[in-house]
Design a protein around this motif. Structure first.
Motif, PDB file in Angstrom:
ATOM      1  N   ASP A   1       0.837  -1.199   0.000  1.00 47.01           N
ATOM      2  CA  ASP A   1       0.000   0.000   0.000  1.00 47.01           C
ATOM      3  C   ASP A   1       0.876   1.254   0.000  1.00 47.01           C
ATOM      4  N   HIS A   2       1.925   1.245   0.811  1.00 44.63           N
ATOM      5  CA  HIS A   2       2.829   2.395   0.879  1.00 44.63           C
ATOM      6  C   HIS A   2       3.501   2.649  -0.472  1.00 44.63           C
ATOM      7  N   VAL A   3       4.044   1.605  -1.096  1.00 42.15           N
ATOM      8  CA  VAL A   3       4.778   1.804  -2.335  1.00 42.15           C
ATOM      9  C   VAL A   3       3.849   2.287  -3.456  1.00 42.15           C
ATOM     10  N   LEU A   4       2.632   1.774  -3.508  1.00 41.21           N
ATOM     11  CA  LEU A   4       1.667   2.263  -4.502  1.00 41.21           C
ATOM     12  C   LEU A   4       1.313   3.727  -4.236  1.00 41.21           C
ATOM     13  N   GLY A   5       1.144   4.071  -2.962  1.00 37.47           N
ATOM     14  CA  GLY A   5       0.883   5.463  -2.600  1.00 37.47           C
ATOM     15  C   GLY A   5       2.057   6.366  -2.929  1.00 37.47           C
ATOM     16  N   ALA A   6       3.280   5.876  -2.727  1.00 36.12           N
ATOM     17  CA  ALA A   6       4.476   6.662  -3.043  1.00 36.12           C
ATOM     18  C   ALA A   6       4.583   6.907  -4.545  1.00 36.12           C
ATOM     19  N   VAL A   7       4.272   5.887  -5.343  1.00 31.26           N
ATOM     20  CA  VAL A   7       4.297   6.051  -6.798  1.00 31.26           C
ATOM     21  C   VAL A   7       3.259   7.097  -7.215  1.00 31.26           C
ATOM     22  N   LEU A   8       2.050   6.949  -6.721  1.00 29.34           N
ATOM     23  CA  LEU A   8       0.986   7.881  -7.092  1.00 29.34           C
ATOM     24  C   LEU A   8       1.323   9.307  -6.675  1.00 29.34           C
ATOM     25  N   GLU A   9       1.746   9.487  -5.450  1.00 27.39           N
ATOM     26  CA  GLU A   9       2.042  10.830  -4.949  1.00 27.39           C
ATOM     27  C   GLU A   9       3.199  11.461  -5.716  1.00 27.39           C
ATOM     28  N   ALA A  10       4.263  10.710  -5.948  1.00 30.92           N
ATOM     29  CA  ALA A  10       5.434  11.256  -6.637  1.00 30.92           C
ATOM     30  C   ALA A  10       5.105  11.620  -8.087  1.00 30.92           C
ATOM     31  N   ALA A  11       4.425  10.732  -8.795  1.00 32.83           N
ATOM     32  CA  ALA A  11       4.085  10.995 -10.194  1.00 32.83           C
ATOM     33  C   ALA A  11       3.109  12.160 -10.305  1.00 32.83           C
ATOM     34  N   ASP A  12       2.074  12.142  -9.495  1.00 31.10           N
ATOM     35  CA  ASP A  12       1.025  13.150  -9.588  1.00 31.10           C
ATOM     36  C   ASP A  12       1.499  14.532  -9.145  1.00 31.10           C
TER      37      ASP A  12
END
Length: 178
Positions: free
Chosen positions: A109-120
């Motif tokens: 969950d953290h890594v998916l959130g990190a990808v989303l937050e960083a990209a967005d």
């Protein structure tokens, strides 16, 4: 005994409100919805030692490479679990690895959130820095044709001199959608 990473990932994805598929055993393709970047496709691949994380962010900048890469390197210092990287073409990605023993529902969950937050959160800034001329040309072309500039509003400060408001600015998709 640690859980099978693929089973952990399947369980997390089943609980999230995101589109995903498993095109081959242990490879998961997840579509993360964003605000500035409409969607980010993230691949999680279970390997012998780790789960690899990969997401395309944006193609190679047209200009101002040094400023774009400096922004990404500075941003990397604040990320956990993923980092910006550039491929042989100059395209920008987010990459990471999670050791198999560390694969838990919380970490996925953290890594998916990190990808989303960083990209967005980085998307518009990358576009501003690396595609300024293209944004200005697009703004001028649309204005000259009477087309909507609604999805350029996030880049209003980049509009060419002499171009005023857009009577159709309320139409069209949100800013920066790709």
């Amino acid at each position: 005994m640690s859980l099978d990473p693929a089973e952990v990932i399947r369980g997390v994805l089943a609980d999230l409100d995101v589109a995903w598929e498993e095109p081959s055993p242990g490879t998961f393709v997840v579509t993360l919805p964003g605000e500035r970047k409409l969607r980010t496709t993230c691949t999680l691949r279970v390997g012998a030692q780790a789960v690899g994380v990969h997401a395309f962010v944006v193609r190679r900048p047209d200009e101002n490479h040094e400023a774009v890469y400096r922004f990404l390197l500075e941003r990397n210092g604040r990320l956990r679990g993923v980092a910006f990287a550039v491929d042989h073409l100059g395209d920008i990605h987010l990459v990471g690895q999670l050791p198999r023993p560390a694969v838990t529902p919380e970490e996925i969950d953290h890594v998916l959130g990190a990808v989303l937050e960083a990209a967005d959160s980085s998307f518009n800034r990358i576009l501003e820095l690396g595609f300024t001329s293209a944004i200005r040309r697009e703004w001028a072309w649309r204005t000259a044709r009477g087309e909507s500039t609604a999805n350029l509003e996030a880049f209003r400060r980049l509009r060419p001199a002499g171009i005023e408001g857009d009577p159709t600015a309320g139409d069209g998709p949100s800013p920066g959608r790709r």
